[in-house]
Design a protein around this motif. Structure first.
Motif, mmCIF file in Angstrom:
data_model
loop_
_atom_site.group_PDB
_atom_site.id
_atom_site.type_symbol
_atom_site.label_atom_id
_atom_site.label_comp_id
_atom_site.label_asym_id
_atom_site.label_seq_id
_atom_site.Cartn_x
_atom_site.Cartn_y
_atom_site.Cartn_z
ATOM 1 N N ARG A 47 0.829 -1.200 0.000
ATOM 2 C CA ARG A 47 0.000 0.000 0.000
ATOM 3 C C ARG A 47 0.870 1.259 0.000
ATOM 4 N N ARG A 48 2.070 1.166 0.536
ATOM 5 C CA ARG A 48 2.986 2.320 0.531
ATOM 6 C C ARG A 48 3.729 2.449 -0.797
ATOM 7 N N ASN A 51 0.629 0.026 -4.542
ATOM 8 C CA ASN A 51 -0.803 0.308 -4.376
ATOM 9 C C ASN A 51 -1.077 1.676 -3.762
ATOM 10 N N GLN A 52 -0.093 2.566 -3.784
ATOM 11 C CA GLN A 52 -0.282 3.871 -3.140
ATOM 12 C C GLN A 52 -1.328 4.737 -3.830
ATOM 13 N N ASP A 53 -1.650 4.418 -5.070
ATOM 14 C CA ASP A 53 -2.666 5.191 -5.788
ATOM 15 C C ASP A 53 -4.084 4.734 -5.468
#
Length: 176
Positions: A47-48, A51-53
């Motif tokens: 997620r960092r 997948n941060q978007d």
């Protein structure tokens, strides 16, 4: 702790699914030294980065799961074993990954009651969700669809870390 390593000809994907705070990352780290040529894909780490978007909508969560599955497949094709530690709240995500990976996929339900996960709350996320600071938080205002037929269920509120790891290893290698 188990001293045996899992060493099979076929690379495997061990998909750990459960609520935030259920123990997925802890289990992944405990399994790592027991599984040869292993890489962990942790949902929080991804997620960092990749997948941060994405946010926490259902569509974004489905996309996050798809990406994790695709990355895992690449690693499996490179003959690595993969441990995924991801909430992956929707059955459809896990089912799609199972279809993508095939017989190398093993779903582990890291079951822990919401109340216990909230008490653990290692990152303070449940407090933030209850205060309305995080929207669409799994288990609070967004659903978690429990696996219907996981390969293994480990209840982290009832079993020790060693017992959970042993149960997973036994499923990977029935001879143990």
């Amino acid at each position: 702790m188990l001293q045996q390593e899992v060493n099979e000809d076929m690379s495997r994907m061990i998909w750990l699914t459960g609520l935030s705070g259920s123990g997925k990352s802890t289990l992944a780290e405990a399994l790592r030294p027991l599984i040869e040529n292993c890489h962990i894909l942790d949902g929080d780490v991804l997620r960092r980065g990749i997948n941060q978007d994405l946010q926490f909508s259902e569509e974004d969560r489905l996309e996050a799961g798809r990406r994790i599955g695709e990355i895992g497949k690449i690693l499996l094709d490179a003959k690595l074993n993969v441990i995924v530690a991801s909430i992956s709240p929707f059955r459809s995500t896990r089912d799609k990954v199972r279809s993508l990976i095939g017989e190398s996929y093993m779903e582990v339900y890291v079951r822990c009651p919401l109340k216990v996960c909230e008490e653990r709350d290692p990152k303070g996320l449940y407090k933030q969700a209850r205060a309305g600071q995080i929207k669409h938080f799994t288990g609070i205002d967004s659903p978690y669809e429990e696996p219907i037929q996981p390969d293994v269920i480990v209840e982290t509120d009832k079993l020790s870390l060693e017992e959970c790891v042993s149960k997973i290893i036994q499923c990977l290698s029935p001879a143990y």
